[in-house]
Design an enzyme around this catalytic site. Structure first.
Site, PDB file in Angstrom:
ATOM      1  N   GLU A 172       0.818  -1.212   0.000  1.00  0.00           N
ATOM      2  CA  GLU A 172       0.000   0.000   0.000  1.00  0.00           C
ATOM      3  C   GLU A 172       0.853   1.264   0.000  1.00  0.00           C
ATOM      4  O   GLU A 172       0.373   2.325  -0.408  1.00  0.00           O
ATOM      5  CB  GLU A 172      -0.967   0.014   1.182  1.00  0.00           C
ATOM      6  CG  GLU A 172      -0.353   0.229   2.539  1.00  0.00           C
ATOM      7  CD  GLU A 172      -1.393   0.230   3.650  1.00  0.00           C
ATOM      8  OE1 GLU A 172      -1.344   1.155   4.474  1.00  0.00           O
ATOM      9  OE2 GLU A 172      -2.235  -0.673   3.687  1.00  0.00           O
ATOM     10  N   ARG A 214      -0.702  -4.893  -2.987  1.00  0.00           N
ATOM     11  CA  ARG A 214      -1.736  -3.960  -2.526  1.00  0.00           C
ATOM     12  C   ARG A 214      -1.526  -2.536  -3.018  1.00  0.00           C
ATOM     13  O   ARG A 214      -2.138  -1.593  -2.513  1.00  0.00           O
ATOM     14  CB  ARG A 214      -1.798  -3.978  -0.994  1.00  0.00           C
ATOM     15  CG  ARG A 214      -2.464  -5.232  -0.488  1.00  0.00           C
ATOM     16  CD  ARG A 214      -2.601  -5.293   1.016  1.00  0.00           C
ATOM     17  NE  ARG A 214      -2.873  -4.037   1.661  1.00  0.00           N
ATOM     18  CZ  ARG A 214      -4.053  -3.403   1.649  1.00  0.00           C
ATOM     19  NH1 ARG A 214      -5.082  -3.925   0.990  1.00  0.00           N
ATOM     20  NH2 ARG A 214      -4.198  -2.254   2.286  1.00  0.00           N
ATOM     21  N   TRP A 237       4.991   2.786  12.718  1.00  0.00           N
ATOM     22  CA  TRP A 237       3.570   2.916  13.005  1.00  0.00           C
ATOM     23  C   TRP A 237       2.776   2.047  12.056  1.00  0.00           C
ATOM     24  O   TRP A 237       1.873   1.338  12.443  1.00  0.00           O
ATOM     25  CB  TRP A 237       3.093   4.368  12.864  1.00  0.00           C
ATOM     26  CG  TRP A 237       1.620   4.458  13.086  1.00  0.00           C
ATOM     27  CD1 TRP A 237       0.962   4.402  14.289  1.00  0.00           C
ATOM     28  CD2 TRP A 237       0.617   4.564  12.089  1.00  0.00           C
ATOM     29  NE1 TRP A 237      -0.402   4.471  14.089  1.00  0.00           N
ATOM     30  CE2 TRP A 237      -0.635   4.556  12.726  1.00  0.00           C
ATOM     31  CE3 TRP A 237       0.634   4.632  10.695  1.00  0.00           C
ATOM     32  CZ2 TRP A 237      -1.850   4.646  12.047  1.00  0.00           C
ATOM     33  CZ3 TRP A 237      -0.547   4.719  10.011  1.00  0.00           C
ATOM     34  CH2 TRP A 237      -1.784   4.729  10.689  1.00  0.00           C
ATOM     35  N   GLU A 241      -9.970  -3.785  -0.929  1.00  0.00           N
ATOM     36  CA  GLU A 241     -10.356  -3.200   0.352  1.00  0.00           C
ATOM     37  C   GLU A 241     -11.433  -2.136   0.126  1.00  0.00           C
ATOM     38  O   GLU A 241     -11.361  -1.362  -0.819  1.00  0.00           O
ATOM     39  CB  GLU A 241      -9.127  -2.564   1.008  1.00  0.00           C
ATOM     40  CG  GLU A 241      -9.388  -1.965   2.366  1.00  0.00           C
ATOM     41  CD  GLU A 241      -8.125  -1.389   2.991  1.00  0.00           C
ATOM     42  OE1 GLU A 241      -8.103  -1.210   4.221  1.00  0.00           O
ATOM     43  OE2 GLU A 241      -7.153  -1.113   2.241  1.00  0.00           O
TER      44      GLU A 241
END
Length: 402
Positions: free
Chosen positions: A262, A283, A402, A339
């Site tokens: 992503e 992705r 993160w 998604e």
């Protein structure tokens, strides 16, 4: 036909979106492209306004490939999320124009349907296992055939992916908030969650989980091994992808499928992972990987190596990007999953669209072009609101992924 104008529109209907609108000389035919880069929206807006739009005026909008190469090679400083997001916005808008001129939805220009609908997965998240079972059931009742499962970690004040709202939006403050993370607690908790979910919902529901780059390769291998009894469709972003050799180590220890990409913005980010079959799903998405033109190249390479698509579709993609993704999803031969987190009503008002959800699938619609537009009067009702993604620290204060 020539491009006679283009403008950047920044609006925050629930979260901030950046949209490029290109206008042509042919009866006002226009095209829209998503230019949203979560937490760095203004960087892309400036790149487009200051460096890209002046070069577009007078160009032939039908020359999509030539324009893509012009913006990529002509910048000299290639790749990077800002550059590739700006290129994606132009590319997507030009595909929108081409479809409108042809009188066809974009997927027809990409070769037509390879399937009847686009299988999507939703996000079931909650602090506790009992609560997440309720959330999974809610998606099953709505016809979803695939669900991503995220829960809180006992002893942690906050956990990535857990939100009272199904449209989880982590960019929550102008200055980044700080989260705290414990890998040992996480690795102990996750298998117990999926044991309950699989026991409750049986073998047919496709289950996914996002690790969000937080583990080392050997920790990710341990996680994958512990989840093998529950037959996940994938674990997503198990490690930071800069050191791609780490995926070889994960592969040596687990058969749990891996999804990644992503944050990728070019085919060069995924080439090794695809060619060596170190991942199962890519992705990368339209807005961050150079638009429909370049993402199609990534998916074509993936198709040669038994890797399927699993495009990112979180709240930092506008309804324009979702439209573009669906046209590509329905056309490629190696589609996996898409998604889909949905959008708040105000975003649907700003971006009227023909794509729609039904019984576990999204459908791109049959309108010419992308089948989506921006209502600029509505957009003006939602002025720009800065928001940053959080940062993450270990319990001893060390800055962590993160």
């Amino acid at each position: 036909m020539k491009i006679v104008d283009a403008r950047v529109i920044i609006s925050s209907p629930g979260r901030t979106f950046v949209t490029l609108k290109i206008i042509t000389s042919d009866g006002g035919v226009t095209g829209v492209g998503d230019a949203t880069l979560n937490g760095r929206e203004l960087a892309v807006a400036a790149y487009l306004s200051e460096h890209v739009i002046p070069t577009l005026i007078g160009r032939d909008p039908a020359r999509i490939e030539d324009t893509w190469q012009y913006l990529y090679k002509g910048a000299y400083w290639r790749r990077g999320p800002v550059t590739m997001t700006a290129i994606a916005a132009v590319d997507t808008a030009l595909w929108d124009i081409k479809g409108k001129v042809a009188g066809l939805p974009v997927y027809q220009l990409l070769g037509g349907r390879s399937r009847e609908g686009v299988t999507v997965y939703g996000h079931a998240s909650a602090e506790t296992t009992e609560e997440v079972l309720t959330e999974v059931a809610r998606y099953v009742d709505r016809g979803y055939k695939a669900v991503r499962v995220q829960t809180g970690v006992p002893g942690m004040a906050s956990t990535y992916g857990v939100s009272p709202d199904e449209r989880y939006e982590p960019a929550d403050a102008a200055i980044p908030t700080e989260n705290v993370w414990s890998t040992p607690r996480y690795l102990t908790n996750v298998p117990t969650v999926f044991a309950r979910v699989r026991d409750e919902f049986g073998p047919d529901l496709r289950l996914l989980h996002d690790v969000h780059h937080r583990l080392t390769p050997i920790e990710a291998a341990r996680l994958g091994k512990s989840l093998e009894p529950y037959a996940l469709t994938w674990i997503e972003d198990p490690v930071p992808a800069e050191l791609q050799e780490g995926f070889r180590l994960i592969r040596q220890h687990t058969t749990t499928p891996i999804a990644v990409g992503e944050v990728f913005n070019s085919i060069w980010d995924c080439e090794t992972l695809i060619r060596e079959q170190l991942v199962d799903y890519i992705r990368a998405t339209v807005v961050h990987a150079g638009g429909i033109t370049h993402l199609r190249r990534i998916f074509d390479l993936a198709a040669l190596h038994h890797v399927r698509s699993g495009s990112h579709g979180a709240t930092d993609l506008s309804p324009v990007c979702m439209a573009a993704a669906l046209h590509l999803d329905i056309a490629i031969p190696n589609f996996g999953l898409q998604e889909y987190m949905g959008f708040p009503p105000e975003a649907d008002d700003v971006f009227p669209h023909s794509w729609h959800y039904a019984d576990g699938y999204l459908h791109p619609g049959e309108d010419p072009g992308l089948g989506v537009d921006i209502n600029e009067q509505e957009a003006a009702r939602y002025p720009y609101k800065p928001a940053s993604l959080p940062i993450n620290r270990l319990t001893d204060g060390t800055l962590h992924d993160w």
